[in-house]
Design a protein around this motif. Structure first.
Motif, short mmCIF file in Angstrom:
data_model
loop_
_atom_site.label_atom_id
_atom_site.label_comp_id
_atom_site.label_asym_id
_atom_site.label_seq_id
_atom_site.Cartn_x
_atom_site.Cartn_y
_atom_site.Cartn_z
N LEU A 5 0.83 -1.20 0.00
CA LEU A 5 0.00 0.00 0.00
C LEU A 5 0.87 1.25 0.00
O LEU A 5 0.59 2.20 -0.72
N SER A 6 1.92 1.26 0.80
CA SER A 6 2.78 2.45 0.84
C SER A 6 3.44 2.64 -0.52
O SER A 6 3.68 3.77 -0.94
N GLY A 7 3.74 1.56 -1.25
CA GLY A 7 4.30 1.69 -2.59
C GLY A 7 3.32 2.35 -3.54
O GLY A 7 3.70 3.19 -4.35
N ILE A 8 2.05 1.99 -3.42
CA ILE A 8 1.02 2.60 -4.25
C ILE A 8 0.88 4.09 -3.91
O ILE A 8 0.79 4.93 -4.79
N GLN A 9 0.89 4.40 -2.62
CA GLN A 9 0.78 5.80 -2.21
C GLN A 9 1.98 6.60 -2.69
O GLN A 9 1.84 7.75 -3.11
N ALA A 51 -6.94 4.59 -2.43
CA ALA A 51 -5.81 3.75 -2.00
C ALA A 51 -6.04 3.26 -0.59
O ALA A 51 -5.77 2.09 -0.27
N ALA A 52 -6.55 4.13 0.29
CA ALA A 52 -6.83 3.73 1.67
C ALA A 52 -7.95 2.68 1.70
O ALA A 52 -7.87 1.70 2.45
N LEU A 53 -8.96 2.85 0.88
CA LEU A 53 -10.07 1.91 0.81
C LEU A 53 -9.60 0.54 0.31
O LEU A 53 -9.94 -0.49 0.90
N VAL A 54 -8.81 0.54 -0.73
CA VAL A 54 -8.29 -0.72 -1.27
C VAL A 54 -7.42 -1.42 -0.23
O VAL A 54 -7.50 -2.63 -0.07
N GLY A 55 -6.62 -0.65 0.49
CA GLY A 55 -5.80 -1.23 1.54
C GLY A 55 -6.63 -1.83 2.66
O GLY A 55 -6.32 -2.92 3.15
N ALA A 56 -7.70 -1.15 3.03
CA ALA A 56 -8.57 -1.66 4.09
C ALA A 56 -9.26 -2.95 3.64
O ALA A 56 -9.38 -3.91 4.41
N ILE A 57 -9.70 -2.99 2.40
CA ILE A 57 -10.35 -4.20 1.87
C ILE A 57 -9.34 -5.35 1.84
O ILE A 57 -9.65 -6.48 2.23
N GLY A 58 -8.12 -5.05 1.39
CA GLY A 58 -7.08 -6.08 1.36
C GLY A 58 -6.76 -6.61 2.75
O GLY A 58 -6.61 -7.83 2.93
N ASN A 59 -6.69 -5.72 3.73
CA ASN A 59 -6.43 -6.16 5.10
C ASN A 59 -7.59 -7.00 5.63
O ASN A 59 -7.38 -7.98 6.34
#
Length: 67
Positions: A5-9, A51-59
């Motif tokens: 996620l940090s890479g995407i950000q 990006a935050a939403l995708v990260g939350a879904i992934g987690n």
């Protein structure tokens, strides 16, 4: 997932930075540059939110897989 996620950000921030630089060279003293700058800020905010939403879904998916 956090590293990914940090890479995407980081990529989003880099793209935004490049767009701001390009805008400053294309429209140095134009009234249009303010409108473009506002559009860039809005799109950057939307991308950051996604990006935050995708990260939350992934987690969440990762938690579901573990239990």
């Amino acid at each position: 997932m956090t590293g990914r996620l940090s890479g995407i950000q980081d990529k989003i921030r880099l793209i935004h930075f490049i767009n701001v630089l390009e805008r400053s060279f294309r429209y140095p003293y134009s009234a249009l540059s303010n409108e473009i700058y506002i559009a860039e800020l809005i799109s950057s905010r939307i991308c950051h939110a996604w990006a935050a939403l995708v990260g939350a879904i992934g987690n969440g998916m990762k938690l579901i897989e573990e239990y």
